[in-house]
Write an enzyme that holds these catalytic residues in place. Structure first.
Site, PDB file in Angstrom:
ATOM      1  CE  LYS A  59      47.176   8.152   1.484  1.00  0.00           C
ATOM      2  NZ  LYS A  59      46.782   9.382   1.551  1.00  0.00           N
ATOM      3  CE1 TYR A 101      47.931  13.705   9.179  1.00  0.00           C
ATOM      4  CE2 TYR A 101      46.600  13.542  10.822  1.00  0.00           C
ATOM      5  CZ  TYR A 101      46.958  13.087   9.382  1.00  0.00           C
ATOM      6  OH  TYR A 101      45.929  12.769   8.847  1.00  0.00           O
ATOM      7  CE1 TYR A 132      48.021  13.409   4.892  1.00  0.00           C
ATOM      8  CE2 TYR A 132      45.788  13.351   4.930  1.00  0.00           C
ATOM      9  CZ  TYR A 132      47.241  13.076   5.223  1.00  0.00           C
ATOM     10  OH  TYR A 132      47.028  12.030   6.327  1.00  0.00           O
TER      11      TYR A 132
HETATM   12  C1  LIG Z   1      47.473  10.357   2.439  1.00  0.00           C
HETATM   13  C2  LIG Z   1      47.259  11.687   1.827  1.00  0.00           C
HETATM   14  C3  LIG Z   1      48.400  12.612   1.264  1.00  0.00           C
HETATM   15  C4  LIG Z   1      49.944  11.923   1.737  1.00  0.00           C
HETATM   16  O1  LIG Z   1      50.453  10.977   0.865  1.00  0.00           O
HETATM   17  P1  LIG Z   1      51.336  10.035   1.430  1.00  0.00           P
HETATM   18  O2  LIG Z   1      51.521   9.259   0.476  1.00  0.00           O
HETATM   19  O3  LIG Z   1      50.550   9.473   2.774  1.00  0.00           O
HETATM   20  O4  LIG Z   1      52.507  10.592   1.810  1.00  0.00           O
HETATM   21  C5  LIG Z   1      48.289  13.494   0.737  1.00  0.00           C
HETATM   22  N1  LIG Z   1      47.149  14.123   0.561  1.00  0.00           N
HETATM   23  C6  LIG Z   1      45.976  13.525   0.800  1.00  0.00           C
HETATM   24  C7  LIG Z   1      44.717  14.144   0.584  1.00  0.00           C
HETATM   25  C8  LIG Z   1      46.127  12.385   1.466  1.00  0.00           C
HETATM   26  O5  LIG Z   1      45.075  11.749   1.853  1.00  0.00           O
END
Ligand SMILES: *Cc1c(COP(=O)(O)O)cnc(C)c1O
Length: 332
Positions: free
Chosen positions: A49, A262, A288
């Site tokens: 992010k 999720y 993730y």
């Molecule tokens: C948000 C996030 C993702 C996914 O990325 P997107 O751009 O939302 O698809 C992957 N890994 C981590 C650790 C995240 O925080």
């Protein structure tokens, strides 16, 4: 691509490293696995992010905002990093947290939730799954406006075309850096959630005519739904850059490692998190990158990559969430 025409704040001083995962590669006995350390971008705790926020916060500042407003899940890395960017810029930050799993919000939870408090969030609003998150954020912006303040609303995950530019830039960074290293990559794998990372990388690779396949590993949605979301955002991002339309067949987002839903742990996620910790000293996350790496490992075991092919895993961060999942991840 001419990205310098978009205002940008800088939160990471240098390109993040690309490293070889020699032990994991030997363990899998097939492709060579490399890792792009986007878990080591700037701002508190790092993660993907940060790259999106460089563009989004620049726009917020240009509009004279005094408060960043965003939303995410109860252990959202995006919320932590948006708050960290607000702290860095001297802005306030308000968060809307969605209980995607019923009853999952605990005010005393560790991980990112603890950091929301430590970093001094101005207000947290907790809502149930299925709430209109955009409306909830707009309401906060209206309340601030009524008090003579100015909020800037950032969509979940920072995933709009402006935020996705962060990963267009990352694709350019990967291509330049791998060229410098004499490293010819054959494949890239990343997690695919709110889609900005996947869409941005795809548009960057296509815009550079890299001819390098990209595979997203879903963390939430079914395959066709996610591929549709990635494609739609990629099209809008390409349009922002004046690039041609994105062919639908360049979007691959596999859903075989989502598990029951999720943020719900899977055996493959636990195996991937432990393997990377014990073989490489790299911390993944349970929501993730643990599932995305489980996907890469699964694909390697199925023979999806040829022996000796070089596969780059984009590590998108998230390790602060590990501390909220100790019960699942401890060996005893
Ligand atoms: C948000 C996030 C993702 C996914 O990325 P997107 O751009 O939302 O698809 C992957 N890994 C981590 C650790 C995240 O925080």
């Amino acid at each position: 691509m001419h990205l310098a025409r978009f205002p940008r704040r800088r939160y990471t001083p240098a390109p993040t490293a690309i490293e070889k995962l020699a032990h994991l590669s030997a363990h899998l006995g097939g492709p060579e696995i490399w890792i792009k350390r986007d878990d080591q971008t700037g701002l508190t705790g790092g993660g993907n992010k940060t790259r999106k926020l460089e563009f989004l916060v620049a726009e917020a500042l240009a509009q004279g905002a005094d408060t960043l407003i965003t939303q995410g899940a109860v252990q959202s890395n995006h919320c932590r990093l948006t708050l960290a960017a607000a702290v860095r810029e001297g802005l306030k930050c308000r968060l809307v947290l969605e209980q995607r799993v019923a009853g999952s919000y605990r005010p005393d939870a560790s991980g990112n939730n603890f950091l929301f408090d430590l970093l001094g969030v101005e207000a947290v609003t907790v809502v149930d799954a299925g709430t209109d998150m955009t409306a909830a954020m707009d309401k906060i912006a209206d309340d601030l406006a009524a008090a003579g303040r100015r909020g800037y609303v950032i969509p979940g995950g920072g995933s709009n075309p402006l935020g996705a530019l962060g990963y267009v830039a990352c694709a350019e960074e990967i291509l330049a850096q791998s060229f410098d290293m004499g490293l010819s990559l054959d494949h890239i794998v990343c997690a695919s959630g709110s889609a900005g990372t996947h869409a941005g990388l795809l548009v960057g690779l296509l815009g550079c005519n890299a001819q390098l396949p990209l595979t997203g590993i879903n963390v939430r949605r079914a395959r066709l739904e996610q591929e549709g979301a990635v494609h739609a955002l990629a099209e809008r991002t390409a349009a922002l850059l004046g690039l041609p339309s994105v062919p639908r067949e360049t979007v691959t987002a596999l859903d075989r490692w989502v598990g029951p839903g999720y943020s719900i742990p899977t055996e493959e996620m636990v195996e991937a998190v432990r393997l990377l910790a014990r073989l490489e000293g790299v911390l993944l996350d349970p929501v993730y990158t643990g599932k995305a790496m489980a996907g890469l490992i699964g694909l390697a075991r199925e023979g999806a990559f040829k022996p000796g092919e070089r596969v780059l895993f984009v590590h998108t961060g998230g390790s602060p969430a590990l501390y909220a999942y100790q019960d699942v991840l401890r060996s005893a």
